[in-house]
Design a protein around this motif. Structure first.
Motif, mmCIF file in Angstrom:
data_model
loop_
_atom_site.group_PDB
_atom_site.id
_atom_site.type_symbol
_atom_site.label_atom_id
_atom_site.label_comp_id
_atom_site.label_asym_id
_atom_site.label_seq_id
_atom_site.Cartn_x
_atom_site.Cartn_y
_atom_site.Cartn_z
ATOM 1 N N PRO A 14 0.812 -1.222 0.000
ATOM 2 C CA PRO A 14 0.000 0.000 0.000
ATOM 3 C C PRO A 14 0.842 1.267 0.000
ATOM 4 C CG PRO A 14 -0.009 -1.029 2.169
ATOM 5 C CD PRO A 14 0.676 -1.991 1.252
ATOM 6 N N SER A 15 0.335 2.285 -0.682
ATOM 7 C CA SER A 15 0.937 3.617 -0.703
ATOM 8 C C SER A 15 -0.133 4.579 -1.192
ATOM 9 C CB SER A 15 2.151 3.659 -1.637
ATOM 10 O OG SER A 15 1.744 3.475 -2.987
ATOM 11 N N ILE A 16 0.120 5.879 -1.038
ATOM 12 C CA ILE A 16 -0.845 6.866 -1.512
ATOM 13 C C ILE A 16 -1.123 6.664 -2.994
ATOM 14 C CG2 ILE A 16 -1.234 9.319 -1.925
ATOM 15 C CD1 ILE A 16 -1.535 8.536 0.975
ATOM 16 N N GLU A 17 -0.071 6.508 -3.797
ATOM 17 C CA GLU A 17 -0.239 6.376 -5.243
ATOM 18 C C GLU A 17 -0.942 5.066 -5.610
ATOM 19 O OE1 GLU A 17 2.582 7.109 -3.713
ATOM 20 O OE2 GLU A 17 2.710 9.245 -4.186
ATOM 21 N N ALA A 18 -0.540 3.967 -4.958
ATOM 22 C CA ALA A 18 -1.122 2.671 -5.303
ATOM 23 C C ALA A 18 -2.585 2.571 -4.880
ATOM 24 C CB ALA A 18 -0.318 1.548 -4.659
ATOM 25 N N CYS A 19 -2.933 3.170 -3.764
ATOM 26 C CA CYS A 19 -4.296 3.038 -3.224
ATOM 27 C C CYS A 19 -5.273 4.076 -3.769
ATOM 28 C CB CYS A 19 -4.265 3.142 -1.695
ATOM 29 S SG CYS A 19 -3.337 1.825 -0.874
ATOM 30 N N ARG A 20 -4.764 5.102 -4.472
ATOM 31 C CA ARG A 20 -5.611 6.229 -4.868
ATOM 32 C C ARG A 20 -6.862 5.776 -5.616
ATOM 33 N NH1 ARG A 20 -2.361 10.721 -7.479
ATOM 34 N NH2 ARG A 20 -2.151 11.351 -5.299
ATOM 35 N N TYR A 21 -6.707 4.923 -6.625
ATOM 36 C CA TYR A 21 -7.852 4.502 -7.428
ATOM 37 C C TYR A 21 -8.163 3.022 -7.272
ATOM 38 C CZ TYR A 21 -6.963 9.006 -9.658
ATOM 39 O OH TYR A 21 -6.761 10.339 -9.893
ATOM 40 N N CYS A 22 -7.564 2.366 -6.288
ATOM 41 C CA CYS A 22 -7.783 0.933 -6.098
ATOM 42 C C CYS A 22 -9.149 0.687 -5.457
ATOM 43 C CB CYS A 22 -6.673 0.341 -5.234
ATOM 44 S SG CYS A 22 -6.860 -1.439 -4.958
ATOM 45 N N ARG A 23 -9.962 -0.132 -6.083
ATOM 46 C CA ARG A 23 -11.297 -0.421 -5.546
ATOM 47 C C ARG A 23 -11.231 -1.276 -4.287
ATOM 48 N NH1 ARG A 23 -14.053 -3.651 -8.564
ATOM 49 N NH2 ARG A 23 -12.357 -4.258 -9.974
ATOM 50 N N ALA A 24 -10.073 -1.893 -4.039
ATOM 51 C CA ALA A 24 -9.945 -2.784 -2.878
ATOM 52 C C ALA A 24 -9.370 -2.079 -1.654
ATOM 53 C CB ALA A 24 -9.061 -3.975 -3.241
ATOM 54 N N ARG A 25 -9.157 -0.768 -1.718
ATOM 55 C CA ARG A 25 -8.479 -0.095 -0.612
ATOM 56 C C ARG A 25 -9.261 -0.186 0.691
ATOM 57 N NH1 ARG A 25 -10.753 3.566 -3.984
ATOM 58 N NH2 ARG A 25 -12.100 5.182 -3.114
ATOM 59 N N GLY A 26 -10.589 -0.327 0.607
ATOM 60 C CA GLY A 26 -11.384 -0.394 1.818
ATOM 61 C C GLY A 26 -11.361 -1.753 2.493
ATOM 62 N N VAL A 27 -10.928 -2.805 1.778
ATOM 63 C CA VAL A 27 -10.921 -4.158 2.349
ATOM 64 C C VAL A 27 -9.515 -4.742 2.421
ATOM 65 C CG1 VAL A 27 -13.267 -4.624 1.522
ATOM 66 C CG2 VAL A 27 -11.310 -5.223 0.075
ATOM 67 N N CYS A 28 -8.535 -3.987 2.005
ATOM 68 C CA CYS A 28 -7.164 -4.494 1.955
ATOM 69 C C CYS A 28 -6.544 -4.507 3.355
ATOM 70 C CB CYS A 28 -6.321 -3.619 1.024
ATOM 71 S SG CYS A 28 -4.589 -4.093 0.955
ATOM 72 N N PRO A 29 -6.221 -5.675 3.900
ATOM 73 C CA PRO A 29 -5.639 -5.740 5.248
ATOM 74 C C PRO A 29 -4.315 -4.991 5.351
ATOM 75 C CG PRO A 29 -6.349 -7.915 4.518
ATOM 76 C CD PRO A 29 -6.408 -7.024 3.321
#
Length: 367
Positions: A201-216
């Protein structure tokens, strides 16, 4: 993922896959997200760029006009003259052993002999990597090199970004560069396809990732405060303010960075909770509060006439009328047809001596 992408990676998500290979496997398990207002605006502008007849707001028309100018600047820079585009909004596929590996759909492609120009428009205000550092554009170059059976002399890629600091950036890929880019993109795809690919995870990687809310992993990083162990603060001062005051400069920097990541994750969590409760699911300890109702006067002339009938004066009415600069500018544009510098000059003369300018409090910005 949309049917258009056949549940396969696309060039637009290549940066995320390079930064966080495991995001592809996790995101593939989730349904598509509803389109945000900003995304819908971008969709309309891109449709207009492709020649579709769509209704645009004044700001969207300004964006479209600027994109047109930037596109012509790019064509002149690369070829030395203007020409018609070869393709607009065309999705191209890259196949490995007959199986679709990934796709990409640039906004416009120009061809002159064995030289190609690929341009992609960014209508948002989020910082976009310049063309030379943009892996999405690198993937598009690989796609069009493959489309032309690796017979191209060069492919120039460009970013058109009207609302960003670097409004037009270009990068040229010669034959050796294209071969290296192909190996890089295939490596990104291979790592992403690994069932055990790590999630980073990082700001850039998570910005548009649909899984950011469930990613442990994303949650763990966001919630872990990078603070050195210190003696426990006395009970009377154990407050958020006291905690922040005890941080070093390096700890403040790390907390700010992780705080941005947590904000993105928490936004996704809130949206998911709202979606579930709207569908009738119960979230223990939480309920949906009705939205606040705000009344907007859509016909001020009719309201003034009724106000005057009550005995009110024009002066009293005007004291409670708030004119926003943006809406007034739109009205001035409709009346005068002025644009750009001319519109700004007209607005300045119109509000001179009848407006005030206030500066908001300073805001933090990462450097």
């Amino acid at each position: 993922m949309s049917d258009e992408r056949r549940n396969r990676p696309s060039a637009s998500g290549m940066e995320r896959l390079a930064l966080c290979p495991g995001s592809w496997n996790l995101e593939s398990t989730l349904p598509p997200e509803p389109e945000s207002e900003d995304a819908a605006s971008g969709t309309r502008i891109h449709a207009a760029l492709a020649g579709e007849n769509v209704t645009l707001s004044h700001e969207e028309r300004d964006t479209l006009e600027t994109l047109d100018r930037l596109e012509m600047d790019a064509v002149r820079t690369v070829f030395g003259f203007l020409k018609d585009a070869a393709l607009r909004e065309h999705r191209q596929w890259f196949f490995l052993k007959g199986v679709p590996a990934f796709s990409g759909k640039p906004d416009v492609v120009y061809c002159v002999g064995t030289d190609i120009l690929i341009l992609d428009a960014k209508t948002g205000r989020n910082d976009t990597p310049i063309a030379a550092n943009n892996i999405q554009l690198r993937a598009l170059a690989v796609l069009w090199d493959d489309r032309n059976l690796y017979q191209v002399s060069s492919i120039t890629v460009g970013i058109l970004a009207p609302w960003q600091e670097n409004r037009l950036t270009l990068a040229r890929y010669d034959r050796d560069n294209l071969d290296a880019a192909r190996e890089e993109i295939l490596g990104v795809l291979k790592r992403a396809e690994d069932p055990n690919a790590p999630r980073v995870p990082s700001i850039e990687a998570c910005r548009y990732c649909r899984a950011r809310g469930v990613c442990p992993e994303a949650r763990a990083v966001a919630l872990a405060l990078p603070v050195a162990e210190t003696p426990e603060l006395p009970t009377p001062t154990r407050t958020p303010e006291a905690f922040a005051a005890a941080l070093t400069g390096d700890e403040l920097s790390a907390c700010l960075t992780r705080g941005r990541l947590f904000d993105r994750i928490h936004e996704a969590i809130r949206d998911e909770a709202k979606r579930r409760m709207t569908a009738g699911e119960t979230i223990p300890g939480w309920t949906l509060k009705p939205g606040t109702k705000r009344t907007t006067i859509t016909d001020p002339q009719a309201v003034f006439q009724r106000f005057a009938a009550l005995g009110g004066t024009a002066e009293q009415f005007m004291r409670v009328v708030k004119v926003t600069n943006g809406k007034l500018e739109s009205a001035v544009r409709d009346v005068t047809g002025a644009k750009g510098v001319s519109l700004k000059q007209t607005m300045a003369a119109l509000v001179e001596g009848a407006s005030e300018e206030k500066e908001t409090n300073p805001s933090l910005e990462e450097v």
